[in-house]
Design a protein around this motif. Structure first.
Motif, PDB file in Angstrom:
ATOM      1  N   MET A  99       0.833  -1.203   0.000  1.00  0.00           N
ATOM      2  CA  MET A  99       0.000   0.000   0.000  1.00  0.00           C
ATOM      3  C   MET A  99       0.873   1.260   0.000  1.00  0.00           C
ATOM      4  N   ASP A 100       1.991   1.213   0.718  1.00  0.00           N
ATOM      5  CA  ASP A 100       2.916   2.343   0.678  1.00  0.00           C
ATOM      6  C   ASP A 100       3.411   2.573  -0.744  1.00  0.00           C
ATOM      7  N   GLU A 101       3.721   1.481  -1.438  1.00  0.00           N
ATOM      8  CA  GLU A 101       4.157   1.600  -2.832  1.00  0.00           C
ATOM      9  C   GLU A 101       3.084   2.289  -3.662  1.00  0.00           C
ATOM     10  N   TYR A 102       1.853   1.875  -3.492  1.00  0.00           N
ATOM     11  CA  TYR A 102       0.767   2.478  -4.259  1.00  0.00           C
ATOM     12  C   TYR A 102       0.620   3.965  -3.941  1.00  0.00           C
ATOM     13  N   MET A 103       0.833   4.319  -2.674  1.00  0.00           N
ATOM     14  CA  MET A 103       0.704   5.724  -2.300  1.00  0.00           C
ATOM     15  C   MET A 103       1.849   6.566  -2.867  1.00  0.00           C
ATOM     16  N   VAL A 104       3.054   5.983  -2.913  1.00  0.00           N
ATOM     17  CA  VAL A 104       4.167   6.687  -3.539  1.00  0.00           C
ATOM     18  C   VAL A 104       3.894   6.852  -5.031  1.00  0.00           C
ATOM     19  N   TYR A 105       3.376   5.793  -5.658  1.00  0.00           N
ATOM     20  CA  TYR A 105       3.030   5.877  -7.072  1.00  0.00           C
ATOM     21  C   TYR A 105       1.929   6.913  -7.310  1.00  0.00           C
ATOM     22  N   ALA A 106       0.923   6.914  -6.427  1.00  0.00           N
ATOM     23  CA  ALA A 106      -0.275   7.723  -6.663  1.00  0.00           C
ATOM     24  C   ALA A 106       0.038   9.200  -6.818  1.00  0.00           C
ATOM     25  N   THR A 107       1.005   9.697  -6.064  1.00  0.00           N
ATOM     26  CA  THR A 107       1.320  11.115  -6.191  1.00  0.00           C
ATOM     27  C   THR A 107       2.003  11.397  -7.526  1.00  0.00           C
ATOM     28  N   THR A 108       2.755  10.414  -8.071  1.00  0.00           N
ATOM     29  CA  THR A 108       3.285  10.551  -9.430  1.00  0.00           C
ATOM     30  C   THR A 108       2.133  10.598 -10.425  1.00  0.00           C
ATOM     31  N   ALA A 109       1.146   9.738 -10.220  1.00  0.00           N
ATOM     32  CA  ALA A 109      -0.029   9.732 -11.095  1.00  0.00           C
ATOM     33  C   ALA A 109      -0.694  11.104 -11.097  1.00  0.00           C
ATOM     34  N   GLU A 110      -0.755  11.740  -9.938  1.00  0.00           N
ATOM     35  CA  GLU A 110      -1.386  13.053  -9.857  1.00  0.00           C
ATOM     36  C   GLU A 110      -0.625  14.085 -10.674  1.00  0.00           C
ATOM     37  N   THR A 111       0.696  14.004 -10.682  1.00  0.00           N
ATOM     38  CA  THR A 111       1.476  14.965 -11.460  1.00  0.00           C
ATOM     39  C   THR A 111       1.227  14.792 -12.953  1.00  0.00           C
ATOM     40  N   CYS A 112       0.749  13.610 -13.361  1.00  0.00           N
ATOM     41  CA  CYS A 112       0.464  13.334 -14.782  1.00  0.00           C
ATOM     42  C   CYS A 112      -1.036  13.317 -15.074  1.00  0.00           C
ATOM     43  N   ASP A 113      -1.852  13.714 -14.099  1.00  0.00           N
ATOM     44  CA  ASP A 113      -3.308  13.768 -14.252  1.00  0.00           C
ATOM     45  C   ASP A 113      -3.918  12.410 -14.558  1.00  0.00           C
ATOM     46  N   VAL A 114      -3.387  11.366 -13.927  1.00  0.00           N
ATOM     47  CA  VAL A 114      -3.948  10.024 -14.044  1.00  0.00           C
ATOM     48  C   VAL A 114      -4.921   9.808 -12.883  1.00  0.00           C
TER      49      VAL A 114
END
Length: 831
Positions: A99-114
């Motif tokens: 889940m930590d991995e997903y949360m680290v990924y998720a903020t990258t997704a936000e920078t790309c509007d995913v």
């Protein structure tokens, strides 16, 4: 058949077809695509067609997002249904670390509007009752992706390409490439069917192309051999199985149940999706072998390998656990085919090393997902000179000529089995290591060095006591290594530290045209003899192509130092620019890569001069390192013990310090002498992680982070390194761009057990205004630190922002550049 074209694309899979389509869409006429067999006959035909948006890479996330959005438009444009089932993608987690991995990924997704959503086990069960949620912590759900028919989407892109004037020719094999100095002459042989095999006929033609693109998939090794270059793109076996219809699934759908998203149980290493009332299981198991290490046999067409069920038994049983209704369902079909991989799992997209107008699009392990975006961004690079995003992380030249097929095969097998391994930002993959080692490697290892790999070089990340387990210490939060990096950073700030920087890239530039060339090539003033300067080479778009520290040893004698991870990348650009200059002026520029001839140690800290005084051999050793005789930003040849050293008074840590460039064959003698001399001053051995934190306290930009091909040096807020009074390559384009965003440094009041990694989104009043490009911990301020880009109007000292970490917003404040020692008093310290 036309034999003179603007651009020739070789390879008729999803990637090649997308490139041809997007070149035509970008306005190029006379675009041709060649395929040696039928369209989609490579890995495209046996791909599962998944479109996962999940990726830790900023560039790759943009590529995948473009593909997902683009594929939804194809039917309207071409009339062909691409078979896109927008069912979403549910990525489940069995552990908090996942889940930590997903949360680290998720903020990258936000920078790309995913877009994404979080789901609890109860929510999963309520929405998809066939899923057993036992043992799950939760999941991240992407509602906008799903799966697509690879053949259908390829044919839709092919039709769109033809509608835009692209010529698509099948059954033509490329057998030779020749650069005339102005264009490519491509020798092509007509392929014919014979006894079920595809064999060359006697019919040959030569096609002349201004630009050449290869997207040859599993044939990448043959392509590289024909071009005279090296590539690490080598296929690995990937299996997936298709079950008979599952009665429970059929009944669930009959009762109005929605189609399951693509299910991914990352901790179990598989994906599953629905397929005509049954299931497709795709595992990423251990010990999947590489294939076609030196090329694909002529007899191999749209073929498969025998299934190895024993190898995927664990993953198969895990699917049954997660989808209990599948236990009694039989197998309907199976696939085991080659999928091309690279050592880091990212494709090779961009200009080929050493060649002109030659573009590579190879090594796609997720080719269907990446095809649309690759075509779009590569077309931008070819037509406009640069893409709107920084594509350096995918550049084919991130691997140098030191690579071999055995190394690539071992790394690609590792890359395959790491698809679902936890991708810690501090991960270090172990296969095929150590390979490139500096002479002091064994000494450093004995001292507790925990190594990372940079361009194949082993480089200490930090030093730990005996028995410490680096692998077990990795985390998405502060890993076990964090405390040692803190001690190392403090030692540099308060005493003295020794860092191995041998992996730095080093070039010499000499000849009667060297000065004029470098003056045009870089944006800063050139240093005087005996001095150094920091400068940047720009792209045609005016963005930052490379950062150099230039040491001027003579009127036309320069020593250039750049990032260790980008050796082949820097060399290629430097050589091509020098060739262009010589062709224009007739003057001589000699560029030599001397990276492996010189080792580098960096010694830094308030006591660094005291250590060196014990070793320097000089008539007046007490003053040899003083500001008067050895000022800041100067270079001198000195002797430390028996070792001749080209010493540079500069420190990436922002403390009093020197870089000690030495003959690499004398490295162990120098290391031993420095360690012995430093003992009196409690000198600490320091790794790259502490150094990375320290450079952020000084707001030193790093190439690949703050510096890249999506921002200009002006946007990086480096006006003191731009000489606007002179003309230099890329100047007009840089000035025309203005300031679209601006680089800033932030101090962050983050969670007690974590620091930013440099991929987090920044917010103001709930609106995203930027992103971090670097992150870490500041020993000077006792809190997290980061660097990144925000909108120009927010780039003011004192601006309060929020940074997204672990699905929460944390306070951050923009501070002045170089928050630690802004007046550089410690760097200029005399003694």
């Amino acid at each position: 058949m036309k034999t003179n074209v603007k651009a020739l694309v070789v390879g008729g899979g999803a990637v090649g077809t997308s490139i041809a389509y997007h070149l035509a869409k970008a306005g190029w006429q006379d675009v041709m695509l060649l395929e040696r067999d039928e369209l989609t006959s490579g890995s495209t035909w046996h791909a599962a067609g998944l479109l996962p948006l999940f990726n830790m890479s900023y560039a790759t996330t943009h590529i995948h997002k473009y593909s997902v959005d683009f594929y939804k438009t194809l039917e309207e444009e071409t009339g062909l249904n691409a078979g896109f089932s927008v069912v979403g993608n549910l990525r489940m987690a069995q552990t908090q670390a996942r889940m930590d991995e997903y949360m680290v990924y998720a903020t990258t997704a936000e920078t790309c509007d995913v877009p994404y959503e979080w789901m609890t086990p109860a929510q999963i069960k309520e929405r998809w009752p066939l899923v057993n949620v036992e043992g799950l912590k939760g999941a991240i759900f992407h509602p906008t992706d799903g799966y697509i028919n690879p053949a259908d989407v390829t044919m839709a892109m092919a039709k769109g390409a033809r509608q835009r004037g692209v010529m698509i020719e099948r059954k033509w094999q490329v057998d030779g490439y020749h650069w005339t100095g102005e264009a490519w002459e491509v020798t092509c042989t007509k392929m014919v069917e014979k006894g079920g095999n595809l064999v060359p006929s006697e019919e040959q033609i030569v096609i002349t192309a201004e630009h050449l693109v290869t997207a040859t998939g599993n044939h990448a090794q043959r392509t590289a051999r024909l071009l005279g270059i090296k590539t690490p793109a080598i296929p690995v076996e990937h299996q997936f199985i298709v079950t008979e219809p599952d009665p429970a699934l059929v009944e669930y759908r009959k009762q109005g149940g929605e189609e399951h998203p693509v299910l991914r149980d990352a901790d179990a290493k598989w994906y599953v999706r629905e397929e005509r009332g049954g299931w497709i299981l795709g595992p990423y198991e251990l010990n999947a072998p590489s294939r076609f290490r030196f090329g694909v046999p002529d007899s191999f067409r749209a073929d498969l390998f025998p299934l190895d069920l024993e190898r995927i038994e664990e993953e198969y049983m895990s699917m049954i656990h997660r989808l209990p209704s599948s236990e009694t369902v039989g197998l309907k079909d199976d696939f085991n085919g080659p999928i091309c991989y690279t050592p880091d799992g990212n494709p090779l997209v961009g200009p080929a090393p050493g060649l002109r107008n030659m573009w590579l699009a190879e090594g796609f392990s997720f080719g269907i997902t990446a095809a649309g975006g690759t075509g779009y961004y590569l077309a931008q690079m070819m037509v406009e000179g640069e893409a709107e995003i920084d594509m350096a992380s995918l550049d084919p030249k991130r691997y140098g000529d030191w690579q071999t097929n055995d190394w690539a095969a071992a790394k690609n097998e590792e890359s395959y089995e790491h698809v679902f391994i936890l991708h810690h930002p501090d991960e270090e993959r172990e296969a095929a290591r150590p390979l490139r080692t500096s002479p002091a490697y064994d000494r450093q290892k004995a001292a507790g060095a925990q190594f990372g790999s940079v361009n194949g070089w082993e480089r200490p990340n930090y030093y730990a006591p005996e028995g410490f387990d680096d692998h077990a210490s990795r985390s998405f939060r502060r890993g076990g290594w964090w405390q040692y990096a803190v001690e190392e950073a403090k030692a540099v700030r308060e005493g003295v530290g020794l860092i191995d920087a041998t992996a730095f890239t080093k070039h010499t530039v000499t000849g009667n045209g060297a000065t004029e060339f470098l003056d045009r090539f870089t944006c800063n003033k050139l240093p005087k003899v005996g001095r150094i300067n920091l400068t940047y080479a720009l792209t045609t778009a005016g963005t930052t192509r490379t950062e150099y520290t230039i040491v001027r040893n003579g009127e036309d004698n320069y020593y250039l130092v750049s990032a260790g991870a980008w050796a082949a990348y820097d060399r290629d650009y430097l050589l091509k620019a020098a060739e262009d200059f010589m062709a224009e002026t007739g003057k001589l520029v000699i560029v030599q890569d001397v990276t492996t001839q010189w080792g580098v140690f960096a010694i830094a800290g308030p006591k660094s001069r005291d250590v060196l005084k014990k070793l320097i051999r000089d008539a007046e050793p007490e003053t040899a390192l003083s500001n008067k005789r050895f000022p800041w930003l100067s270079a001198r040849q000195i002797e430390l013990g028996m070792v001749p050293v080209n010493a540079i008074r500069v420190a990436y840590t922002g403390e009093l310090g020197w870089e000690l460039h030495h003959p690499i064959e004398m490295q162990n003698h120098l290391w031993d002498a420095l360690v012995a001399a430093g003992a009196e001053f409690d000198m600490k051995l320091v790794g790259a992680r502490a150094q990375n934190w320290l450079r952020q306290e000084k707001s030193y930009r790093a190439f690949g982070n703050e510096l890249g091909r999506d921002a200009t040096p002006a946007e990086a807020d480096l006006p003191r390194f731009i000489d606007s009074s002179k003309e230099f390559f890329g100047k007009a384009a840089m000035e025309a761009k203005g300031i679209r965003s601006k680089c800033v440094t932030l101090l962050i009041d983050g969670p007690e057990d974590a620091d930013p990694w440099g991929r987090e989104a920044l917010y103001l009043d709930g609106t995203k205004v930027g992103r971090l490009t670097s992150g870490g911990y500041s020993v000077a301020f006792g809190k997290s630190i980061g660097m990144g880009y925000v909108k120009p109007e927010q780039a003011v000292v004192g601006q309060k922002l929020k940074v997204k970490m672990f699905d929460q917003l944390w306070d951050a404040e923009i501070v002045e550049d170089s928050p630690y020692d802004p007046k550089n008093a410690t760097i200029r310290m005399d003694g």
